[in-house]
Structure formats: C-alpha cells, structure tokens
Design a protein around this motif. Structure first.
Motif, mmCIF file in Angstrom:
data_model
loop_
_atom_site.group_PDB
_atom_site.id
_atom_site.type_symbol
_atom_site.label_atom_id
_atom_site.label_comp_id
_atom_site.label_asym_id
_atom_site.label_seq_id
_atom_site.Cartn_x
_atom_site.Cartn_y
_atom_site.Cartn_z
ATOM 1 N N GLY A 119 28.762 62.886 16.937
ATOM 2 C CA GLY A 119 30.099 62.817 17.514
ATOM 3 C C GLY A 119 31.075 63.711 16.779
ATOM 4 O O GLY A 119 31.994 64.272 17.383
ATOM 5 N N PHE A 120 30.862 63.862 15.496
ATOM 6 C CA PHE A 120 31.750 64.735 14.723
ATOM 7 C C PHE A 120 31.627 66.182 15.183
ATOM 8 O O PHE A 120 32.629 66.903 15.240
ATOM 9 N N ILE A 121 30.412 66.594 15.512
ATOM 10 C CA ILE A 121 30.238 67.996 15.915
ATOM 11 C C ILE A 121 31.062 68.288 17.152
ATOM 12 O O ILE A 121 31.747 69.305 17.241
ATOM 13 N N GLY A 122 30.985 67.340 18.110
ATOM 14 C CA GLY A 122 31.746 67.554 19.330
ATOM 15 C C GLY A 122 33.231 67.662 19.029
ATOM 16 O O GLY A 122 33.917 68.563 19.511
ATOM 17 N N LYS A 123 33.705 66.736 18.198
ATOM 18 C CA LYS A 123 35.112 66.758 17.871
ATOM 19 C C LYS A 123 35.464 68.027 17.103
ATOM 20 O O LYS A 123 36.489 68.665 17.347
ATOM 21 N N PHE A 124 34.611 68.366 16.179
ATOM 22 C CA PHE A 124 34.846 69.576 15.390
ATOM 23 C C PHE A 124 34.940 70.792 16.301
ATOM 24 O O PHE A 124 35.843 71.625 16.162
ATOM 25 N N ALA A 125 34.012 70.882 17.255
ATOM 26 C CA ALA A 125 34.012 72.042 18.143
ATOM 27 C C ALA A 125 35.294 72.084 18.970
ATOM 28 O O ALA A 125 35.904 73.150 19.140
ATOM 29 N N ILE A 126 35.715 70.920 19.454
ATOM 30 C CA ILE A 126 36.934 70.903 20.272
ATOM 31 C C ILE A 126 38.147 71.261 19.421
ATOM 32 O O ILE A 126 38.980 72.090 19.807
ATOM 33 N N PHE A 127 38.227 70.661 18.235
ATOM 34 C CA PHE A 127 39.351 70.982 17.358
ATOM 35 C C PHE A 127 39.328 72.466 16.991
ATOM 36 O O PHE A 127 40.369 73.110 16.906
ATOM 37 N N ALA A 128 38.127 72.973 16.758
ATOM 38 C CA ALA A 128 38.035 74.387 16.399
ATOM 39 C C ALA A 128 38.544 75.253 17.534
ATOM 40 O O ALA A 128 39.252 76.236 17.315
ATOM 41 N N SER A 129 38.208 74.872 18.778
ATOM 42 C CA SER A 129 38.677 75.704 19.889
ATOM 43 C C SER A 129 40.190 75.610 20.014
ATOM 44 O O SER A 129 40.859 76.590 20.351
ATOM 45 N N LEU A 130 40.748 74.430 19.709
ATOM 46 C CA LEU A 130 42.207 74.318 19.747
ATOM 47 C C LEU A 130 42.836 75.182 18.655
ATOM 48 O O LEU A 130 43.817 75.903 18.895
ATOM 49 N N ALA A 131 42.256 75.101 17.457
ATOM 50 C CA ALA A 131 42.820 75.890 16.360
ATOM 51 C C ALA A 131 42.723 77.376 16.669
ATOM 52 O O ALA A 131 43.655 78.146 16.432
ATOM 53 N N GLU A 132 41.604 77.761 17.237
ATOM 54 C CA GLU A 132 41.437 79.174 17.554
ATOM 55 C C GLU A 132 42.412 79.583 18.654
ATOM 56 O O GLU A 132 42.987 80.677 18.620
ATOM 57 N N GLY A 133 42.605 78.686 19.614
ATOM 58 C CA GLY A 133 43.552 78.984 20.682
ATOM 59 C C GLY A 133 44.955 79.149 20.141
ATOM 60 O O GLY A 133 45.690 80.064 20.519
#
Lengths: 597, 653
Positions: free
Chosen positions: A496-510
C-alpha cells in the motif's frame, strides 16, 4: 456489395482486428452463455458451475495477456474498435487484466467462503461475469453511449448481487437503496450526456475534444454554462460509481447490507472500472490525442470495415445527433465527417490538422475538469477518513475506507489533466501511479473482505467489538488482517505504501513542473489523510491484538491451515512480496499509461 | 562471498528478521527455547558488530583512518524510480550501529521478565532490531524511509500488547506522532528527489557517492561508470534524479539546485530542512513535540524502554546530522538560532519536568528529553560558532575560525548519543528491576533500598551518576563538550545550558535520596524486595562498566568518529564563507535595488509597474551569477575565503 461478400469481410475483419483486442470479453460472454445453458439442462445438480466460471475467467485472463502487451518493448498502438465505440490500448489491457484477475480470485474466494450456495451459483457467476464485462467496457469506452451502457451493464448486476442473500431484510433494503440511487445517478448522467452530445453534435470522445476546441472560442457565456452543467451531470454519474463525496451515501449502507463477498466485488472491481472510466472521460474530453488512434492492424481492412459499417447504417454517424442529420446545410456535413473518425484517421492526414487546430483551446476545459476532480478527491478522502472513525461494524468501516481510497486514487487525475499538454511524460506517470495503486488496492481490499467473510463464518458477527482477543484463537488471520490494514494506511514495507508513494511522487513532480500551489495542497492533504486514516485502521488491529478476549467467546477455532487460510495467504503475501520487487509492475503501469495522451 | 560488504551488511541487517521465521516455527509452549534463541541471535549480531570494531585490517573491519563511507553497498533496486539498495558505514553511523547491537543484546537479557506471548514478543523484537540497524546503514533516502517506518509497527505492538495500564493510549500516541513526522519527511524527500540533478555533479562526486556503482559493471572503475552514467542521462536512458543521500548532500553543498525560491519566499532548502527537522525532532524528542515520550516510556515494558531510550531516540539525532545539515546547509545556517533554542528549551524544560515527577520512570523519561536537548544543541551550534552571524564575507574573514568549536559541538552531540544510550538504557533497567519486585513506581513510596538490596543500589547509583554527568562517567564528556562549544556562540545559552547540569543533579540526587537512601521502605510489597539476581547483574554490570569506561577513556568512542566528523565539519565550514558572501551580495543588491526604486518612484509616479517589474529580476540575475561561481567548486576543495581565514587564524596564533 453482396451480402455474402459483406459477411465474409466482416468475419475476416473480426478475425484480424477484433479477436486480439476483444477476446477476453468474448470469452466471458461465452462463459456466461455456458453457465446459462448448464442451468437450463439442469446440469447444475450434477456439477458445480463454479468450475465453468473459473475456467472461463482463467482463459479470459490468458487472452488478456498483460505480460505480453505490457512488457517493455511490447507496446500496443492505440486503435479504435467498432467504429470508434471502444478504444484499445495498453491502458485497456492493464485495467482489463486487473478486472479479470480479480474475477479469477473472486470466483475462488466465493467458492471457499460459500456465499452463493449450489443453486444460486449459476446466477451469481453470470451476474459477476456480466458486470465484469461491463467494467471492461468502461475501461475501453470511447463514446458517450458506450460510457452509459457500460455503466449500466456494470451496475444492474451489482444491484441484484447486493440482494443475493434472499430473505435477509438488510440485503433487500441495501439493494433497493442502491438501485434507486443508481437509477437517479444514471438518469442525471444520461441527461448530461445528451446535453453534451447535443451541443457538440457528437458523442465520440476524441471528436468531442476536436469539436470543443473548435467551438469553445466562439461560445457565449450561457453556452459555456450549459457545457459546464453537462460536465457536472456526467460527473454525478461517475461520482456515484466511484462513491465519491457527495454521492457516497449509498456506500456504507449497501456495504453493510450486502455480504462481504459482494463488498469485495464492489470495492475492487467496480472501483477499478469507474476509475478507468474517469480517466477515459477526462482525457477524452480534455485532450485531442497526440497519437491519433491508428487503424487496427491491417489498415485497408479497417477502412473497408468502416465503409461497411457506414453502409449497414450502424456506424458512428447513426449516433450523431438527429437534428444535425435533418439539417442539410453545411455544418452538418462537417459533423458527419467528424463523426466517422475512423475513416478520417485512417487516412492519417486530417488528424494532425485537427490537432493543430485544437491547439490549446482546450486548456480551460482541462482546468475545469482538473479543479473539479481535485476538489472532489480531497473532499472524498478527507470525509471518508473522518466518517470511518465512528463505525462499529467492520463492513461499514471498510466502506468508508473504500470511499477514502477512491479519493486517493483520484488525486493523480487532475495532475494528469493540467500537465497533459505541457509535460505529457509527467501526466503519463501520474496515470501510471493510479494504475499502480489500483493493482495493490485489488489485493488489499480483496484480502480485507475475504478475512471479514471468513471471520463472519467463524464468529457469526461483523461487529468490530466481537473481534476482541482474536489473536489468541487465530493468530494467523490476525497477522494477515494487520498486514492488510497497515497496507491500507500505507506503511512500508507493505505494498500500500508503494501506491501512495507513487501517487505522492506524481503530485510532487506535477507541482515541480507546473508550480501550481494547489497541487502542493493536494499533496499535503494526501499526507494529512494518511495520518488521519491511521486511527481507525489501528483501532481494528488494537481490538484484535490487544483487547482481552470476551468471557462469552465461542470456542470455535479457525485454522490458517485450510483452503480459506491458503486463499487469505495467497492474496495477503503479495502485499509484502511486491515490496521487495515492484519494478516490473511499475514498468507495466508506465507502459499502460503510454499512448494514452 | 562472505567477505563482500554486500553480503555482510545485508546479513547484519536482515539476520534478525530472517531468524523470526524459525521462531515462528517453534512450538508455543517452549518459551525458554524461544528466549535463548533470541538471545543467541542478538548475541551473534552484537559479536558481528564488535568484530567490525576491531582494527585487524580485515576488509569487513571498520577503518578508523578513513573519513568517507566504508563497505559501501550499491545495488540497483527499483530502477524505474531510481531507488538503489545503498548501504554504508562511516564514523557517524558506525558507533550508533554498535550501540544498537549492544543495547539490543542487553535488552534481550532484560526481556526474561516478559511472561506473556513470548513468541510474539521475540519476533517483534527482532524485527525492530532489523529496522534500527537498517535505518543507521541505509544511504538511499527511500530505503532509509522504509526502515524508519519498519520500526513503527513492532514498536506499536511492543508497547500496546506488553505495556502497562494505559498502553493503548501510549502506543497510538507514539505511532501517531512518528507517522505525522514521517509524512512530512516523505514530502521533503519527494521535493528533494524531483529537484535533484545528477548531471550537476562531477564524475568524482558521482563515484564517491555511490551513484555510479549501482550501474557499474563488474570490474568497471567507478569513475568510468560515472562517465557512462552522465552519457546515459544525456541520452535520456537514465533519469537524472536520485534518492542517494550522499549525492543529495553533494548537491546541497556544491550546487544551487535546492536554492531556488519554492513557496512563500522560502527556498526549497529551507522547506526541506524544516520538514525533515520536524520529522527528526519528533523522534529525538524535543519540546514541544516530546509529549509522546513520557507516555510511551511509562507504559512500555522495561526492555522496550531500554531500546526506546537507548537507540530509537538516537535516530532523530542521527537523521539531523546525516540528512538535515549536509543536504540543506543554507537552511541550517540560517536557522541555527532556532535549532539551538529548541535544544536549550528541551534541556531546561525536560529537567524541570523531571524534577516535578512522582513516577520514577516518568522522571527518567523526562531526563531523556533533557539529555537529548544537548544533542540538538551540539549539532546546532555550527555556524553560530563562528561568532556572531556575520553579515559580510569581510566581517567573516576578520573573525577567527571557530569551526573547531562546531567540531567540538558535533562530537559532543555524537558522544552524548552514545553515552546517553548506555546510561538511559541502564537507568530504565534499574527502574524496571525494582518495579518487577514491588509493582509500583511512586517516588514517594520508596526509600531504604540500600539496606535491602545493597548490590543493586550500588550499581544503580553508578548508572544514575552517569546520567547525571559526573566527571569520569559517560554522561560528562558529551555534556561538557556541548556546553563548551556553545560558549563561543552565545554566552546566555551557554550559561543556561551549564545551569541545566545543576537541575540534572537536583532531580537525580533527589530521586536517589527518595528511592535508595532513608531509613525504611515506605511502599507496599516490602517482602518482595529481594537482592538483585544473576540475570539482572548480567545487564547492570556491563552497562555500568561501559559507562565508566567511556567516561574515563572516551577515546574508545571518539576514535571511530573523529575522521568522519572532522571531514564533514571541515567541508561545511569551508562552504560557509562562500554562502555568507552570497547572502551579503544578495542583500546589498536588494538594498541597492530598493534604494533605486525609492529614488525612481517620485520621479516617475505614473509608471509604478515598470519599477516593480524590473525589481525582481535584478537580484535574481545577481543571484544566479553568485551561484555559478560555486558551480565549479569541488566539494572537498578549500575556497579562497577559507584560506584567508586560516591565514588570519595562524597569524593570530
């Protein structure tokens, strides 16, 4: 053209282009057919139809073949089926693979937990597989009519499934609530669809984008208003399927009334389909595809097919809005041409022109959609997490958790919308993060509801309080449930952390790329919600692991060394295993999101 | 294979976790077997780490003459997200790793008093050990975060299941505070990751930070691999972002990647520093985010309190010294005052709160807050130790080089972490010994233990004196170094922090008086007060010996950290003048621009927009030029300013 010839061509076309793209759905159709036949001839008393459903979904999974289409280098070109009704690309492949994998696991799960009894199973599996087909169509919808039909195709069996436990008042109540709510939402959505297609003279999503880009600059305020209204109405239908706030009210009641098995189905499959549909509609309306949907594998055949369909009168033109057909003046002509995009795009020259015409006229549309989705996502996840606090019933709690997770999964969509034009690679990564989350979400929620179902069989209760001291009786199941719940919170080392990490990462990158402060706000809200959600998940763990056993505890024990236990382990351990190596899956999702824009 | 660091370090980290599988397979009623097995596992881990301390020249032994990373492991893990499996040891992490293994071993002996669910306890304990060791060794930010969080789950259960009456409240409070801090950390990690750019680093830096090793083929020189990496990035085959903590540090110090304005006028560095610092300071813990600690300590079982105070708190200090300062030096420089203030406030507040406690264990817990304040203060004195925060480079150059004081502060903080690890673990154990007998901890209801438990009292007094900071014991060295280093920065803070020593003496001596001295025991269960047994001696005596040894011969600890701390402090000290100069130039530029604007406004009142639009660009351009000077700087080369500083210093000598 003679009929024979037409038929022969139709068969050839089907073989050449339809079968590779549409095989899983067709196989599921055949499976449903078989299930019904078996029931008709009363084989059901002699054999368990479960095997048919399982075999059918396994074959469908084999033909969905994500390992083939999503492997690096095995990229699929994006192309349209059924004259633009459906689109087939790697995103379709990924979502479909998730759905069908879920169907396989779900079939096994229901068999083990014993919810459809022997006489119900044929109906049960028919409806499950039928709804799965509907969800597959949602994932590949490219036309507003398919959008609506797919939503209904997925919803109607769900209503019946909720009411499956005959004689249980709560189920009937839940089903009634669900269907009335669903009917209302569907009606509003249909109204929105008719408004949109009426204004833009088409219901084909890429054409809508082209039309919007052309017409938007010339539109007056009231027309824009109607457009926005149409968009909001479609959003109502989607929000209902996503159980997004404020259209989530059905969710806890339905989850409480339906059996845990159906909850698993609604929270995983239904949500995956709805999210895929959200992506399709948002990107479809807000963006003219930069990679034009190419023809199916053999170009000349596709053109032939398009003309063939046009002759038979079942082409997209038939769906073009009637008033434009009546009018014989100049605009309607252009619409007709636009409404048969396959012909256009197959020629390959006009599409680039359309893109250049489109330019950035669509930017306001994308911004509108992005703000709308971002707002709903934040509200949904926050509300879901807060509402879960007070729950005493595990199914209601998980229902609110589902609502909150729908919010998380919507977070990358606005980022993708805002950056689709300026930074397509970041937008693709955002969609990929959603897909990644979805993959883990399948295991988390399927496992959670499987555990709830097996505990129900053991304790005859779904109240959290009755789980007290469970760790003494079935430590294995408590460990698995704890893993699932912590994974839902998003704590490493769980998937579950990976999913959250990936989403947060895409937000940060955005945020990094665009500098929009509201994207940073999304990130902050996401983080805040993670902390919020800790409380109620942890409370369940606490009750099971820390609270003392009640005195009147029944002596029933349930061992992990059983088929049910093996199944729970099967869907729980991937949460740990994926953490060790999720690179492959991540690359699959990146491939899945490629060519989407 | 056995001699490769990859295998050795991975084994050190994951051996405890893997052994839990065996424990899980053991029958439930064999509690003693489970305990002995756990003890054997922690002993093996401790033996491994002590073997690494020895100076025999073995490739797996820590080389005290080396300042950089040793035994570096760099393997590609999740290439699509640039995550590497990056481990390493240097003078900052190695002493803490050894401390972790030692405290864990003694905590395992102390765990014999755990009677409930022994199997589950041992499994969680070993998982916790894996998390702690991994956290100290991880050099990839993602990996670090994972280990950081891995510690949370076992700790939650260890407090929540085996704790005291209010265990659930304490456990969830601990979990919540730490999770909130780590979410902030995650945001900072992502911000830094997406701003990182490997192409701004020189091949030598890429090689020394281990970025290149993860893609290096067999027998390929790191420099060659670095060159290849740069080519791959240029060709778009490799992402330019990285999670590598060392590479991010190099970027923070030698490039301007993190200097740009980010949000609300603050630079990315400052935001990242603040977010990371909050995350770490929750763990330390410092006032005002310390409130989880007394609750967690009071409710946790004795061995878990030992681990919590002895090791987990050190992770906060370790994070600040390993991550905050090297990656965000500018923010560290600018915020030094606030950090020092947080440290001093924690020291004073913790000591005063300890003085007010009625619960023996709560008092020890607040003493931890107070003692860990020294760590924050010692790390914070950095730039401020160069006298007043200088406004210009000329002013800075005119001042003597105080970096040796910062060096002293950092070493003091490091030593304080080790010393406190030993003394606080001992103190919690001593409280646990008496709690196991009389089942209460009320300071008012003790007294006269000297007569009933003489050996125990002697040992306890020794350990409490170590916590007090009596010269000759381990608490003294760290405290005195920190206080000395602060003196140079602010007399007021130094006087306050020196004064805290008196408060510390007050609460510890008062506690000793109330518990051990006096004529008679005033509480319940007097008949239970039996002399200390052999098992308890096995914990108390070695800890006391360590406390005396480290106090009498602190070089045992210092020799491992000297080279690394010297190098890191020197690097940052060399970096400081250039930053001060930049800041001064920027401020002067701003002032000039503002002056020009005020001069221009009355003349052209009709066009205010023109002046406002040109304003932001002027300093911006200067800013960029100032930065580009530093682009060419090598991380380890001295800047001209510093040379002048050292010349001045030698002249003054």
């Amino acid at each position: 053209m003679e009929l024979n010839q037409i038929l022969a061509e139709a068969i050839n076309n089907t073989k050449a282009s339809l079968w590779p793209a549409f095989a899983p759905e067709l196989i599921l159709c055949v499976t449903i057919f078989l299930l019904l036949i078996v029931r008709l001839f009363n084989f059901a008393s002699r054999m368990n139809v479960f095997w048919i459903a399982l075999a059918g979904s396994l074959v469908a999974l084999f033909y969905a073949a994500p390992w083939e289409h999503l492997a690096p280098g095995g990229e699929l070109p994006r192309y349209e089926l059924f004259t633009g009704m459906l689109v087939y690309d790697s995103f379709t492949v990924f979502i479909r693979a998730i759905l069908i994998l879920f169907a396989v696991l779900f079939t096994i799960f229901t068999r083990l937990s014993g919810i459809p009894d022997k006489y119900d199973s044929a109906d049960f599996y028919c409806m499950v597989l039928g709804a799965i087909i509907g969800m597959c169509l949602m994932a590949s919808a490219n036309h507003l009519l398919v959008v609506f039909m797919a939503v209904e195709m997925a919803s109607v069996p769900s209503y019946a499934l909720v009411a499956m436990q005959k004689g249980r008042r709560q189920s009937s109540e839940a089903a009634l609530k669900y269907s009335i709510y669903g009917a209302g939402a569907a009606g509003v959505m249909l109204y929105g669809i008719s408004l949109l297609s009426g204004m833009l003279h088409t219901a084909h999503l890429p054409t809508i984008a082209v039309q919007l880009a052309e017409m938007l600059p010339a539109m007056g305020g009231s027309e824009k208003m109607v457009l926005a209204l149409a968009g909001l109405m479609i959003a109502v239908g989607l929000a209902f399927k996503l159980s997004a706030v404020p259209f989530h009210f059905w969710c806890p009641d339905v989850f409480e009334g339906a059996s845990a098995e159906i909850n698993a189905f609604l929270s995983v499959a239904s949500k995956a389909g709805a999210l895929a549909l959200l992506v399709r509609i948002c990107l479809g309306i807000g963006l003219i595809p930069s990679t034009p949907a190419g023809p199916p594998p053999a170009a000349d055949e596709a053109v032939a097919m398009a003309t063939l369909n046009a002759e038979l009168g079942i082409g997209t033109a038939a769906f073009a809005v009637s008033d434009s057909l009546d009018d014989a003046n100049e605009p309607s002509k252009s619409i007709d041409v636009a409404a048969a995009p396959q012909v256009l795009l197959a020629k390959g020259d006009t599409s680039t022109a359309a893109v250049s015409v489109g330019g950035d006229n669509l930017a306001p549309v994308r911004t509108f959609i992005a703000y709308l989705v971002a707002f709903i996502a934040v509200i949904t996840s926050t509300f879901g997490n807060l509402a879960a606090y007070g729950q005493t019933n595990i199914k209601r709690l998980l229902a609110y958790s589902t609502v909150a997770h729908a919010g998380y999964m919507m977070l990358p969509v606005p980022v993708a919308m805002m950056l689709a034009k300026s930074h397509p690679e970041i937008a693709e990564k955002a969609i990929a993060s959603l897909a990644l989350y979805m993959a883990f979400y399948l295991f988390m929620n399927l496992s959670a509801f499987a555990i709830v179902a097996f505990l129900r069989n053991m304790l005859n209760s779904e109240e959290i309080a009755d789980y007290a001291g469970l760790v003494k009786r079935t430590p294995g199941i408590v460990v698995c449930f704890a893993i699932v719940l912590f994974s839902l919170v998003g704590i490493p080392p769980l998937a579950g952390f990976i999913g959250k990490f990936a989403i947060f990462a895409s937000l940060a990158e955005g945020y990094q790329a665009s500098g929009f402060n509201w994207i940073l706000m999304l990130l902050v809200f996401g983080g805040l919600n993670t902390v919020l959600s800790l409380f109620y998940y942890l409370r369940v763990v606490k009750v099971m692991a820390i609270d003392p056993e009640p005195d009147r505890a029944s002596s029933t024990n349930w061992s992990m060394v059983s088929m049910g236990g093996a199944f729970i382990a099967l869907v729980t351990f991937p949460l740990i295993l994926f953490f060790i190596k999720w690179d492959l899956l991540n690359e699959w999702t990146i491939t899945a999101a490629r060519n989407l824009l | 294979m056995l001699e490769s660091p990859t295998f050795a370090l991975s084994l050190l980290i994951f051996f405890p976790a893997l052994s839990t599988i065996l424990i899980a397979l053991m029958p439930k009623n064999q509690e003693d077997a489970v305990r002995w097995f756990t003890l054997a596992v922690t002993f093996i881990v401790m033996a491994g780490s002590i073997f690494m301390c020895l100076q025999g020249g073995h490739p797996l032994q820590f080389d005290i003459g080396e300042s950089g990373m040793q035994m570096m492991v760099s393997k590609s893990w999740i290439p699509s997200f640039d995550i590497t499996y990056l481990l390493g040891l240097d003078g900052i992490s190695f002493p803490l790793v050894v401390l972790t293994t030692i405290v864990s071993f003694f905590a395992t002996i102390a765990s014999w008093s755990i009677k409930k669910h022994v199997k589950g306890y041992c499994i969680l304990f070993l998982l916790l050990l894996t998390g702690m060791l991994g956290c100290f060794m991880a050099l990839d930010f993602f990996l670090f975060y994972v280990f950081w969080e891995v510690m949370l789950l076992p700790m939650y259960f260890l407090i929540g299941v085996w704790g005291g009456p209010r265990k659930e409240y304490a456990a969830i409070k601990f979990f919540l505070y730490t999770l909130a801090g780590s979410v902030l950390m995650l945001i900072a990690i992502l911000m830094l990751y997406f701003n990182s750019d490997l192409t701004k680093l020189s091949p030598a830096q890429l090689a020394s930070t281990g970025v290149a090793q993860s893609i290096a083929q067999a027998d390929e020189a790191p420099e060659a691999a670095a060159g290849r990496l740069l080519q791959e990035i240029a060709a778009g085959d490799h992402s330019k972002h990285t999670f590598n903590i060392l590479a991010l540090s190099a970027m923070g110090q030698s490039t301007d990647l993190f200097d740009g304005e980010y949000l609300f006028g603050w630079s990315l560095q400052r935001w990242a520093f603040i977010l990371l610092f909050i995350g770490f300071v929750i763990k330390v813990p410092s006032v005002p985010v310390h409130t989880w600690l007394p609750d967690a300590h009071v409710e946790a079982p004795t061995p878990i309190s030992m681990i919590l105070a002895g090791v987990l708190l050190k992770l906060g200090g370790y994070g600040i010294i390993r991550i905050c300062y090297p990656i965000c030096p500018q923010a560290g420089y600018d915020l030094a005052w606030i950090i020092c203030l947080i440290g001093v406030v924690s020291m004073v507040y913790g000591a005063l709160a300890a003085l007010a406690q009625k619960d023996f264990k709560r008092m020890v817990a607040y003493s931890s807050v107070s003692h860990m304040g020294y760590v924050v203060l010692g790390l914070g004195v950095w730039t401020v130790a160069r006298g007043v925060p200088a406004d210009s480079a000329s002013m800075m150059a005119a001042l003597p080089d105080w970096s040796s004081y910062w060096n002293m502060g950092v070493k003091g903080a490091m030593f304080q972490m080790i010393g406190h690890g030993v003394s606080s673990a001992g103190m919690f154990f001593m409280v646990g010994v008496v709690y196991d007998r009389v089942h209460h901890r009320n300071l008012e209801e003790f007294g006269g233990l000297y007569g009933k438990m003489p050996v125990y009292t002697a040992l306890a007094m020794g350990i409490f004196f170590a916590g007090l900071g009596l010269p000759g014991l381990c608490g003294f060295i760290g405290e005195v170094l920190v206080v000395l280093s602060v003196w140079n920065f602010s007399g007021v803070l130094a006087i306050i922090s020196a004064f805290v020593v008196i408060l510390t003496a007050a609460y510890i001596l008062w506690a000793i008086q109330r518990v051990y001295l006096g004529a008679e025991y005033k509480g319940p269960h007097e008949e239970e007060l039996t002399p200390i047994n052999f098992r308890e001696c096995c914990v108390a005596i070695p800890l006391l010996i360590l406390a005396i040894w480290f106090g009498v011969y602190p070089k045992t600890v210092f020799k491992y950290m000297d080279e690394t701390v010297d190098a890191q402090v020197q690097t940052l000290a060399d970096w400081t003048p250039s930053y001060v100069e930049k800041k001064a130039a920027l401020a002067a530029e701003k002032e000039a621009a503002a002056a020009a604007a005020t001069a221009a406004t009355p003349m052209k009142p009709t066009t205010p927009t023109a002046s406002t639009t040109t304003l932001p660009f002027e300093p911006q351009r200067e800013f960029g030029e100032g930065r580009s000077l530093s682009d060419g700087e090598d991380l380890f080369s001295k800047t001209p300013q510093n040379d002048s500083v050292t010349q001045l210093q030698t002249a003054s000598n």
